[in-house]
Design a protein around this motif. Structure first.
Motif, mmCIF file in Angstrom:
data_model
loop_
_atom_site.group_PDB
_atom_site.id
_atom_site.type_symbol
_atom_site.label_atom_id
_atom_site.label_comp_id
_atom_site.label_asym_id
_atom_site.label_seq_id
_atom_site.Cartn_x
_atom_site.Cartn_y
_atom_site.Cartn_z
ATOM 1 N N ASN A 1 -4.431 -1.191 -6.262
ATOM 2 C CA ASN A 1 -3.708 0.079 -6.410
ATOM 3 C C ASN A 1 -2.725 0.318 -5.269
ATOM 4 N N VAL A 2 -2.818 -0.474 -4.213
ATOM 5 C CA VAL A 2 -1.794 -0.504 -3.164
ATOM 6 C C VAL A 2 -1.378 -1.968 -3.039
ATOM 7 N N ASP A 3 -0.474 -2.340 -3.891
ATOM 8 C CA ASP A 3 -0.075 -3.736 -4.008
ATOM 9 C C ASP A 3 0.465 -4.253 -2.675
ATOM 10 N N ASP A 4 -0.046 -5.403 -2.234
ATOM 11 C CA ASP A 4 0.443 -5.998 -0.989
ATOM 12 C C ASP A 4 1.951 -6.219 -1.018
ATOM 13 N N ARG A 5 2.508 -6.414 -2.209
ATOM 14 C CA ARG A 5 3.956 -6.618 -2.316
ATOM 15 C C ARG A 5 4.710 -5.353 -1.913
ATOM 16 N N TRP A 6 4.116 -4.184 -2.177
ATOM 17 C CA TRP A 6 4.764 -2.941 -1.736
ATOM 18 C C TRP A 6 4.819 -2.877 -0.220
ATOM 19 N N LEU A 7 3.709 -3.252 0.416
ATOM 20 C CA LEU A 7 3.649 -3.191 1.872
ATOM 21 C C LEU A 7 4.596 -4.213 2.494
ATOM 22 N N LYS A 8 4.663 -5.397 1.910
ATOM 23 C CA LYS A 8 5.559 -6.425 2.439
ATOM 24 C C LYS A 8 7.022 -6.017 2.270
ATOM 25 N N ALA A 9 7.345 -5.432 1.103
ATOM 26 C CA ALA A 9 8.724 -5.000 0.865
ATOM 27 C C ALA A 9 9.127 -3.923 1.862
ATOM 28 N N ALA A 10 8.221 -3.004 2.137
ATOM 29 C CA ALA A 10 8.516 -1.954 3.106
ATOM 30 C C ALA A 10 8.715 -2.543 4.495
ATOM 31 N N ASN A 11 7.841 -3.464 4.880
ATOM 32 C CA ASN A 11 7.944 -4.096 6.193
ATOM 33 C C ASN A 11 9.254 -4.863 6.343
ATOM 34 N N GLN A 12 9.652 -5.549 5.297
ATOM 35 C CA GLN A 12 10.889 -6.337 5.351
ATOM 36 C C GLN A 12 12.120 -5.454 5.473
ATOM 37 N N CYS A 13 11.984 -4.198 5.062
ATOM 38 C CA CYS A 13 13.104 -3.258 5.134
ATOM 39 C C CYS A 13 12.961 -2.284 6.302
ATOM 40 N N ASN A 14 12.049 -2.578 7.218
ATOM 41 C CA ASN A 14 11.848 -1.744 8.408
ATOM 42 C C ASN A 14 11.467 -0.321 8.028
ATOM 43 N N ARG A 15 10.582 -0.213 7.028
ATOM 44 C CA ARG A 15 10.145 1.083 6.525
ATOM 45 C C ARG A 15 8.631 1.190 6.696
ATOM 46 N N GLU A 16 8.176 2.193 7.436
ATOM 47 C CA GLU A 16 6.749 2.359 7.662
ATOM 48 C C GLU A 16 6.090 2.986 6.436
ATOM 49 N N VAL A 17 4.914 2.482 6.068
ATOM 50 C CA VAL A 17 4.121 3.065 4.996
ATOM 51 C C VAL A 17 3.079 4.006 5.602
ATOM 52 N N VAL A 18 3.051 5.235 5.102
ATOM 53 C CA VAL A 18 2.064 6.236 5.511
ATOM 54 C C VAL A 18 1.127 6.465 4.332
ATOM 55 N N ALA A 19 -0.175 6.363 4.573
ATOM 56 C CA ALA A 19 -1.180 6.420 3.508
ATOM 57 C C ALA A 19 -1.664 7.844 3.289
ATOM 58 N N LEU A 20 -1.741 8.235 2.031
ATOM 59 C CA LEU A 20 -2.380 9.488 1.642
ATOM 60 C C LEU A 20 -3.736 9.149 1.030
ATOM 61 N N LEU A 21 -4.817 9.499 1.734
ATOM 62 C CA LEU A 21 -6.171 9.211 1.263
ATOM 63 C C LEU A 21 -6.666 10.397 0.425
ATOM 64 N N LYS A 22 -7.022 10.128 -0.823
ATOM 65 C CA LYS A 22 -7.471 11.206 -1.708
ATOM 66 C C LYS A 22 -8.284 10.633 -2.858
ATOM 67 N N SER A 23 -8.903 11.527 -3.634
ATOM 68 C CA SER A 23 -9.586 11.229 -4.893
ATOM 69 C C SER A 23 -10.972 10.616 -4.679
ATOM 70 N N THR A 24 -11.980 11.492 -4.623
ATOM 71 C CA THR A 24 -13.364 11.052 -4.432
ATOM 72 C C THR A 24 -13.884 10.375 -5.703
ATOM 73 N N PRO A 25 -14.455 9.161 -5.592
ATOM 74 C CA PRO A 25 -15.015 8.501 -6.781
ATOM 75 C C PRO A 25 -16.176 9.310 -7.364
ATOM 76 N N ALA A 26 -16.390 9.176 -8.652
ATOM 77 C CA ALA A 26 -17.466 9.924 -9.319
ATOM 78 C C ALA A 26 -18.822 9.625 -8.704
ATOM 79 N N TRP A 27 -19.056 8.368 -8.325
ATOM 80 C CA TRP A 27 -20.360 7.981 -7.777
ATOM 81 C C TRP A 27 -20.619 8.601 -6.401
ATOM 82 N N ALA A 28 -19.525 9.042 -5.707
ATOM 83 C CA ALA A 28 -19.648 9.496 -4.324
ATOM 84 C C ALA A 28 -19.675 11.019 -4.195
#
Length: 453
Positions: free
Chosen positions: A51-78
């Motif tokens: 759900n966070v494809d490594d290709r997205w992170l690599k593309a951002a890095n190659q373009c000198n763009r920092e990725v900031v993570a939004l952590l959300k959505s508790t799983p049903a089991w948790a």
């Protein structure tokens, strides 16, 4: 890998949909949702990262763009609550307890994503929206959110000592319109009451704001939030605007029925340039437009993107955001000058040159007289070549705003088209030309003038 300074303080939400166009924007950062329920859908031993494809992170890095993570959505089991919005089970257990599922997820995320260039984590989204309101995302109370923030800070530092934690983006107006004390005010008070908070950086590095629709709100709300932080002895914390926009309804290729703010494409573009300039004046560390692209919208669905939802073609706002990143990226100081009819933000760059953004606040056309410098004048269309140059002096004509808001208290929620003046030599004096031909000076806006105080 520690967090780095972005090439530009201006970013975009979910640029990964079109990485090449996002690179062309020149943004310095990008926000992506890191969905807990997709990382660990069935139990605490899961670890799925598609759900966070490594290709997205690599593309951002190659373009000198920092990725900031939004952590959300508790799983049903948790959670014993609503899947996605529920309070995590074990949240109040010690951070090292294996049954504190939230701590384990944050720790693992910080450790796993650090070598992939992700070091900043936003904890949840809009917890100030109550259960009965559209946009509700978190069913816990303020104490529960405080505990999630505290646990996330401590656990993230275990996974990556250089990780930085951001408080969830809040909307401001949900509290104001309901007559409630601001969520952030109540949260900062709760943080300050924790006996270990001061020793742990108060469990956060930055606050996050979501500001939409009205130009003046950017400066006023941010200034008020700086005041809040100061009042709790946390004035060194960064202020980010993680979402901003004036989403259009009157795109001929994608009409939307929204009577309160019936914005044109030109108003969306003007708002973004105005918001960026005001962000500098209000001492915002970073700002992002929400968002690049609205995927899978039904016909007539509300659209925020600076790309059209039908075919991903560029709206004027896309080009305006390019202009912001080209002309306003390296500003180090800024001042807002104002009269009843005009806003002018005077900005100084790292190379000691000036750039000025100016727009009409009402439906009255405005003429500014500039003197004392040499430079070039650009408009929001973003062309790299100016449409005018000047030596010594210049007149700048600012068309009046489109005043189509339904709120009589704010008839012109977005200012008029923006002129951008790049001063390459000298120091400009700026005056407003009155109807009788006389000149009047503009006044720097102060905190005591803010509408929200």
């Amino acid at each position: 890998m520690a967090p780095t300074e972005a090439a530009s303080p201006f970013g975009v939400v979910e640029g990964f949909w079109f990485p090449e166009m996002t690179c062309d924007l020149g943004v310095g950062w990008e926000r992506i949702i890191f969905d807990w329920s997709q990382h660990q859908p069935n139990g605490p031993t899961d670890w799925f990262t598609l759900n966070v494809d490594d290709r997205w992170l690599k593309a951002a890095n190659q373009c000198n763009r920092e990725v900031v993570a939004l952590l959300k959505s508790t799983p049903a089991w948790a959670t014993a609550g609503i899947p996605g919005a529920g309070v995590p089970n074990g949240l109040y257990l010690p951070v090292d307890d294996p049954d504190n599922h939230w701590a384990n997820f944050v720790r693992q995320s910080a450790r796993y994503y650090a070598p992939r260039g992700v070091n900043r984590f936003i904890i949840g989204n809009e917890p100030d929206i109550s259960r009965e309101t559209y946009g509700f995302e978190f069913e816990g109370d303020l104490d529960d959110y405080f505990q999630m923030l505290k646990v996330a800070y401590l656990a993230a530092k275990q996974g990556n000592p250089t990780a930085e934690i951001h408080i969830a983006g809040t909307t401001y107006w949900h509290d104001v319109n309901a007559g409630r004390r601001l969520y952030l005010d109540r949260l900062l008070e709760r943080i300050s009451e924790d006996e270990d908070a001061a020793a742990n950086n108060f469990y956060f590095d930055a606050i996050s704001l979501h500001i939409y629709f009205r130009t003046d709100s950017v400066y006023d709300i941010v200034t008020e939030m700086h005041g809040l932080l100061d009042s709790y002895g946390m004035g060194d914390k960064a202020v980010w605007v993680n979402e901003t926009n004036a989403p259009p309804t009157q795109d001929p290729e994608w009409n939307v029925d929204r009577p309160v703010y019936p914005y044109t494409l030109e108003q969306q573009a003007a708002f973004l340039v105005q918001a960026a300039a005001l962000a500098h004046a209000a001492d915002v560390e970073r700002m992002a437009v929400y968002k690049l692209y609205d995927q899978d919208l039904p016909p007539g669905g509300e659209t925020f993107g600076i790309l059209r939802p039908a075919d991903a073609s560029q709206r004027p706002a896309f080009v305006a955001w390019q202009t912001v990143n080209r002309l306003l990226a390296d500003v180090e100081a800024a001042t807002l000058l104002q009269s009843e009819t005009v806003d002018v933000v005077v900005m100084r760059r790292a190379d000691d040159t000036q750039v000025i953004a100016a727009w009409a606040r009402t439906d009255t056309d405005v003429t500014l007289q500039l003197s004392g410098g040499n430079g070039a004048i650009y408009d929001m269309s973003g062309g790299e070549e100016p449409f005018g140059t000047f030596v010594g002096s210049a007149e700048v004509n600012l068309p009046g705003a489109t005043c189509n808001g339904d709120d009589p208290a704010v008839p012109c929620p977005v200012g008029g088209p923006v002129a951008l003046v790049e001063v390459v030599e000298g120091e400009l004096t700026i005056q407003e030309m009155q109807a009788d031909g006389t000149m009047s000076a503009l006044v720097a806006k102060t905190e005591s003038q803010n509408d929200n105080e």
